[in-house]
Write an enzyme that holds these catalytic residues in place. Structure first.
Site, PDB file in Angstrom:
ATOM      1  N   SER A 159       1.067  -0.812  -0.286  1.00 22.89           N
ATOM      2  CA  SER A 159       0.352   0.369  -0.081  1.00 22.89           C
ATOM      3  C   SER A 159       0.586   1.525   0.002  1.00 22.89           C
ATOM      4  O   SER A 159       1.656   1.156   0.560  1.00 22.89           O
ATOM      5  CB  SER A 159      -0.959  -0.232   1.232  1.00 22.89           C
ATOM      6  OG  SER A 159      -2.203   1.626   2.055  1.00 22.89           O
ATOM      7  N   TYR A 176      -0.933  -0.061  11.202  1.00 26.17           N
ATOM      8  CA  TYR A 176      -1.284  -0.943   9.410  1.00 26.17           C
ATOM      9  C   TYR A 176      -0.515  -0.022   8.286  1.00 26.17           C
ATOM     10  O   TYR A 176      -0.200  -2.118   8.191  1.00 26.17           O
ATOM     11  CB  TYR A 176      -2.948  -0.234   8.945  1.00 26.17           C
ATOM     12  CG  TYR A 176      -2.943  -1.125   7.135  1.00 26.17           C
ATOM     13  CD1 TYR A 176      -2.660   0.217   6.454  1.00 26.17           C
ATOM     14  CD2 TYR A 176      -4.124  -1.521   7.144  1.00 26.17           C
ATOM     15  CE1 TYR A 176      -2.730   0.171   5.354  1.00 26.17           C
ATOM     16  CE2 TYR A 176      -3.989  -1.976   5.254  1.00 26.17           C
ATOM     17  CZ  TYR A 176      -3.544  -1.096   4.838  1.00 26.17           C
ATOM     18  OH  TYR A 176      -3.963  -1.356   3.193  1.00 26.17           O
ATOM     19  N   LYS A 181       2.251  -3.628   6.134  1.00 29.30           N
ATOM     20  CA  LYS A 181       2.782  -3.727   5.323  1.00 29.30           C
ATOM     21  C   LYS A 181       3.941  -3.440   4.732  1.00 29.30           C
ATOM     22  O   LYS A 181       4.523  -4.643   4.232  1.00 29.30           O
ATOM     23  CB  LYS A 181       1.739  -2.483   4.530  1.00 29.30           C
ATOM     24  CG  LYS A 181       0.753  -2.435   3.955  1.00 29.30           C
ATOM     25  CD  LYS A 181      -0.319  -4.147   3.319  1.00 29.30           C
ATOM     26  CE  LYS A 181      -1.646  -3.834   3.200  1.00 29.30           C
ATOM     27  NZ  LYS A 181      -2.356  -5.140   3.041  1.00 29.30           N
TER      28      LYS A 181
HETATM   29  C1  WQD Z   1      -9.686   9.381   1.012  1.00 27.92           C
HETATM   30  C2  WQD Z   1     -10.012  11.225   1.783  1.00 27.92           C
HETATM   31  C3  WQD Z   1      -9.655  12.019   2.885  1.00 27.92           C
HETATM   32  C4  WQD Z   1     -13.776   9.331   4.340  1.00 27.92           C
HETATM   33  C5  WQD Z   1      -6.675   4.998   3.577  1.00 27.92           C
HETATM   34  C6  WQD Z   1      -4.969   3.992   3.697  1.00 27.92           C
HETATM   35  C7  WQD Z   1      -4.722   3.053   1.870  1.00 27.92           C
HETATM   36  C8  WQD Z   1      -6.366   2.031   1.687  1.00 27.92           C
HETATM   37  C9  WQD Z   1      -7.361   3.578   1.173  1.00 27.92           C
HETATM   38  C10 WQD Z   1      -6.503   0.126   2.725  1.00 27.92           C
HETATM   39  C11 WQD Z   1      -8.608  11.677   2.237  1.00 27.92           C
HETATM   40  C12 WQD Z   1     -10.936  11.566   2.840  1.00 27.92           C
HETATM   41  C13 WQD Z   1     -12.430   9.790   3.571  1.00 27.92           C
HETATM   42  C14 WQD Z   1     -14.811  10.323   5.017  1.00 27.92           C
HETATM   43  C15 WQD Z   1     -13.481  12.553   3.713  1.00 27.92           C
HETATM   44  N1  WQD Z   1      -6.611   1.794   2.215  1.00 27.92           N
HETATM   45  N2  WQD Z   1     -12.202  10.861   3.375  1.00 27.92           N
HETATM   46  N3  WQD Z   1     -14.016  11.811   4.948  1.00 27.92           N
HETATM   47  O1  WQD Z   1      -7.189   7.341   3.686  1.00 27.92           O
HETATM   48  O2  WQD Z   1      -6.228   7.558   1.637  1.00 27.92           O
HETATM   49  O3  WQD Z   1      -6.368   5.958   2.052  1.00 27.92           O
HETATM   50  O4  WQD Z   1      -7.247   4.075   2.437  1.00 27.92           O
HETATM   51  O5  WQD Z   1      -5.920  -0.666   1.745  1.00 27.92           O
HETATM   52  O6  WQD Z   1      -3.872   1.995   2.502  1.00 27.92           O
HETATM   53  O7  WQD Z   1      -4.355   4.725   3.755  1.00 27.92           O
HETATM   54  O8  WQD Z   1      -8.100   6.185   1.724  1.00 27.92           O
HETATM   55  O9  WQD Z   1     -10.921   6.686   1.362  1.00 27.92           O
HETATM   56  O10 WQD Z   1     -10.461   6.839   3.810  1.00 27.92           O
HETATM   57  O11 WQD Z   1     -10.276   8.658   2.620  1.00 27.92           O
HETATM   58  O12 WQD Z   1     -13.183  13.512   3.731  1.00 27.92           O
HETATM   59  O13 WQD Z   1     -15.646   9.956   5.317  1.00 27.92           O
HETATM   60  O14 WQD Z   1     -11.163  11.118   1.587  1.00 27.92           O
HETATM   61  O15 WQD Z   1      -9.372  12.628   4.865  1.00 27.92           O
HETATM   62  O16 WQD Z   1      -8.411  12.644   2.301  1.00 27.92           O
HETATM   63  P1  WQD Z   1      -6.717   7.008   2.100  1.00 27.92           P
HETATM   64  P2  WQD Z   1      -9.592   7.599   2.357  1.00 27.92           P
END
Ligand code: WQD
Length: 349
Positions: free
Chosen positions: A130, A154, A158
């Site tokens: 990841s 997490y 990885k």
């Molecule tokens: C994306 C954007 C949030 C939820 C993580 C892990 C990565 C992989 C994918 C497992 C960010 C914003 C999110 C919400 C929001 N996981 N957001 N409201 O954090 O980039 O990556 O998930 O494999 O390893 O690190 O993904 O989808 O959580 O967030 O505003 O309810 O959406 O702040 O900018 P992220 P995400």
């Protein structure tokens, strides 16, 4: 089974079910090993229906070493050429609350898989890593030489799993290892028959928006609009799960085609970023409805923006993404609108 039989650990999960489908359609045979802790047997049935192919299933907890001998015996009967290793826990927030569970599950699964594959003389692994291994230490686009520095347990698992596999090659050069560093996988198979089905409240943006669109959630909280980005909201490199699955086929084709061992870390991303507000607009257009949201405080651990330098995958694997943000939203919505409660709809019928 043919020499091209691949073990898919966690193969009933979101990424795994799409990888299984793409491998079957590319002519591979597939054995899914899953304990259904965070997935559904319905996904396996759907893969069989979509491909009209047999899919062998081993229901087992890979993290429990006591299961190794039975798994080895079964896989020796079948005959495998290698593995795609996707089994593991994957919620960033939960890993902060329960680090011991994450280290125990995610590291022991990999250590047990190494022992199993060595016993089966199948030393080829494509690992589900990841972009979270990069932490917040690089300016985007991030390439594979970027500084690593996971900021949560997490991400650490990885990173440690990449090292476990790389050091296995260091000790025995028969090992072929590709660590695929996913950016943000989203979307679903265009039929809407398989897709992302998180347990409980979704941590990630797309599944949360999809549940708002289908009426399961009232509104989205946008975690901060004061970042140094074009519209102030977080920017990420979203990649369609079908592009991601095709990246796994390309990695397997490459690894199995090499006549000597190696270890490679490879980004799987589109090479460009989209903001939270852009995703809200695109998903609303795909679903044909407004996505209600409110601006909330930043989420701890979030970076402002991260997106991939995807050149190595193109050069080494002849692979690149082909699907747009609109494709991702259309297909994610097809899955969610046809399965409002995810696989639970089918499990209850
Ligand atoms: C994306 C954007 C949030 C939820 C993580 C892990 C990565 C992989 C994918 C497992 C960010 C914003 C999110 C919400 C929001 N996981 N957001 N409201 O954090 O980039 O990556 O998930 O494999 O390893 O690190 O993904 O989808 O959580 O967030 O505003 O309810 O959406 O702040 O900018 P992220 P995400």
């Amino acid at each position: 089974m043919t020499s091209k039989t691949i073990l898919l650990t966690g193969g009933a999960g979101y990424i795994g079910s799409h990888v299984a489908l793409v491998l079957l359609e590319a002519g591979y045979e597939v054995v899914i090993l899953d304990n259904f802790a965070n997935s559904s047997p319905v996904a396996v049935s759907r893969i069989r229906q979509l491909t009209n192919r047999e899919v062998l299933l081993i229901e087992s907890d890979l993290a429990d070493k006591g299961n190794n001998d039975a798994t080895i015996d079964r896989l020796k009967e079948i005959g495998i050429a290698g593995a795609v290793h996707l089994a593991g826990l994957k919620a960033v927030g939960e890993s902060v609350e329960k680090p011991d569970m994450y280290y125990d599950t995610n590291l022991n699964s990999t250590l047990n898989l190494v022992a199993i594959l060595a016993e089966c003389d199948a030393r080829t692994v494509v690992f589900s890593s990841s972009a979270t291994v990069y932490g917040d230490r690089n300016k985007s686009p991030v390439d594979e030489n970027g500084l690593t520095g996971p900021t949560n347990p997490y991400g650490m698992t990885k990173f440690f799993n990449e090292r476990i596999l790389a050091d296995q090659y260091g000790a025995d050069e028969r090992w072929k290892v590709i660590n695929l560093r996913y950016f943000n996988p989203v979307g679903a198979h265009p039929t809407g028959q398989i897709g992302e089905d998180p347990l409980g409240t979704p941590n990630n943006l797309f599944p949360f928006i999809a549940q708002v669109a289908v009426g399961r959630r009232e509104k989205l909280s946008v975690f901060g609009d004061d970042y140094d980005t074009p519209d102030g909201t977080g920017v990420r490199d979203y990649i369609h799960v079908m592009d991601l699955a095709e990246g796994h086929r390309a990695a397997l084709d490459y690894a199995l085609g090499q006549d000597r061992g190696f270890v490679r870390n490879i980004n799987l991303g589109s090479g460009s970023g989209h903001s939270v507000l852009e995703v809200i607009t695109a998903f609303g257009a795909a679903a044909g409805r407004e996505i209600p949201y409110m601006i909330a405080p930043r989420r701890s651990g979030d970076v402002a923006e991260i997106y991939a330098n995807a050149a190595l995958a193109k050069e080494l694997l002849a692979w690149q993404t082909t699907r747009s943000l609109e494709d991702m939203c259309r297909d994610h919505w097809a899955w969610q609108s046809q399965n409002p409660q995810g696989y639970r709809d089918a499990e209850e019928n």
